[in-house]
Enzyme design. Sequence first.
Site, PDB file in Angstrom:
ATOM      1  N   GLU A   1       0.868  -1.184   0.000  1.00 54.18           N
ATOM      2  CA  GLU A   1       0.000   0.000   0.000  1.00 54.18           C
ATOM      3  C   GLU A   1       0.898   1.225   0.000  1.00 54.18           C
ATOM      4  OE1 GLU A   1      -4.076  -1.656   2.167  1.00 54.18           O
ATOM      5  OE2 GLU A   1      -2.894  -0.125   3.177  1.00 54.18           O
TER       6      GLU A   1
ATOM      7  N   ASP B   1      -5.717  10.254   9.479  1.00 51.78           N
ATOM      8  CA  ASP B   1      -4.417   9.757   9.919  1.00 51.78           C
ATOM      9  C   ASP B   1      -3.941  10.430  11.196  1.00 51.78           C
ATOM     10  OD1 ASP B   1      -3.400   7.787   7.924  1.00 51.78           O
ATOM     11  OD2 ASP B   1      -3.894   9.424   6.556  1.00 51.78           O
TER      12      ASP B   1
END
Lengths: 403, 267
Positions: free
Chosen positions: B49, B60
């Site tokens: 990824e 995040d």
Amino acid sequence: MSERPDFSAFPDARGHFGPYGGCFVSETLMGALDDLKAMYERLKDDPQFRADFDYDLAHYVGRPSPLYLAERWSKQLGGAKIWLKREDLNHTGAHKVNNTIGQALLAKHMGKPRVIAETGAGQHGVATATVAARLGLKCQVYMGAEDVERQKLNVYRMKLLGAEVIPVTSGSKTLKDAMNEAMRDWVTNVDDTFYIIGTVAGPHPYPQLVRDFQCIIGREAREQSLKQAGQLPDALVACVGGGSNAIGLFHPFLNDESVAMYGVEAAGDGIETGRHAAPLSAGRPGVLHGNRTYLMEDDNGQIIETHSVSAGLDYPGVGPEHAWLKDLGRVQYVAADDTEALAAFRELTQVEGIMPALESSHALAYASKLAQTMSPEQNIVVNLSGRGDKDILTVAAIDGIEF
Amino acid sequence: MSRIESCFARLSENNRKALIPYVTAGDSSKDVTVPLMHAMVEAGADIIELGVPFSDPMADGPVIQLACERALAHGTSTRDVLAMVKQFRETNNDTPVVLMGYLNPVEVMGYETFAKAAAEAGVDGVLLVDLPPEEALEVKPVMAAAGLDLIFLVAPTTSDERIKLIGEAGSGYLYYVSLKGVTGSATLNVEEVAGRVETIRNLAKLPIGVGFGIKDAESAQAVSRVADGVVVGSALVNQVKEHQNDPAAINQAISDILSAMRTAMDT
């Protein structure tokens, strides 16, 4: 513009205003937003909920706010009559409290013991801390570290009200970063936390419910205009950061075709310098903070830093309904720069004895130009969305005065 | 069969689970990423990824936010990320690469332009964290036409009804976010994850990768017992930060972590 939609029918069921709005968040928040949507759908027409909201607006906020004819200023400008919708006289000093009252009622109905908020100028943070204090809710407010510095008075007000102010040091350290951080908090504490968003942006249903709570401004102004001026206004003017005070004033007039509307963005150092906060005037559509709208971004889709003398307008996006109203041509979006806003701040203070917030001063700056192109029989309503006490240190610093 | 599909099929035949590392492209410099991708494959990665940096990574935690800032500081663009994948493909034609990021950098390129360029570069899947299936109606057919899998998240808060919807909307695999929070948050609860993964399995047909809170060989092993894939991100990105001026040290540190995870997962 002949095929205008019925504006009261938007957003659609999934939160879209034409191509704008929607619900662009990570999966963890989808359940919470569905719950909020369901609760709001159930309560928005509930007579008891409406009665509770109206009661608080009357007895806690002090509504209706006056519609004041700025007679001396209008005469001096020599054009249309300028009426000021006095949201600055609300409890806590700005329109923001209309929305926090409504959302706090929702939080109470949903049984959430903790509220969080993002704030730029601190007005929304203060309004959130205020309702949290009154309802006994735990309150944390995210604020860009740069804004914490330039809005010290509001930071202290929030602390006095029992809220914790958390300075955000990531990114540009202003409102957008505070919103990122509030989203991160919400995703982590989604079970017990209600996120009180301060403007008509964010994922559905926020742009809708914040608008609905702020529409009290326009409903009153419409009634007051008919009563006091004997007619609908010819034009409405409001400043646009995220755009909650503007949509609150505009929305109840959208189906009145004779009423022109002007949303005034912050041109900062000037649109041509690139140092501004005017996505509708100089940005393009994209996706940020849960909705599709006009953004200030670079060619790679990265959000760029904004600039405005007023912390409350220092935001790279704007509510999705404004994006749609721009494309439809129903509202004209214009801009006033720092210098023009500061001049209007001083002018209104000296001519009318009313000290406006620097945000609202952008609307005043444009209204003064617009008035001069109109006749004394015509009427302009300007949303005086907040008072200027919080900005005294900023203006003093520009004048070279230190406290 | 797509690269992702055949990867899971191959693993399943051998009774193994996918090890899926995440790193942010262009962190700590543009030259670091491609050699790091190869090193990760050598250390046992099955799928990579690759994070597409975004200025406002709302989902995040601080570790990946800072990685985005480092990557953006020297101007890593979405096109740069695609160029990295293309370079990686020059010597690796088997390991699936999934781009992970936010919608806006994709939207600004235009869906068709992006999909075409990504497919040409050798990208296999795209995971946009702020794009739930309800908003993906327009982008999904464009990705599908280019042969790209559109991968969606499932969260602890996702209802059964939504799991079904997501299972039908997505392809490649499902990414189960093991905890409420942002990337790099507290340690996950393996029992809870096991229960949720079983629920998801009953409602959706796709392989299930689990991420968030996997930090070491022990947690990777525990998760690999219940899921089809184990995603590790912040623990690796921390190493990039730690050794940011030394690409060889970055490769070594990350390879060490992945090798330990691989060994633990395979025993």
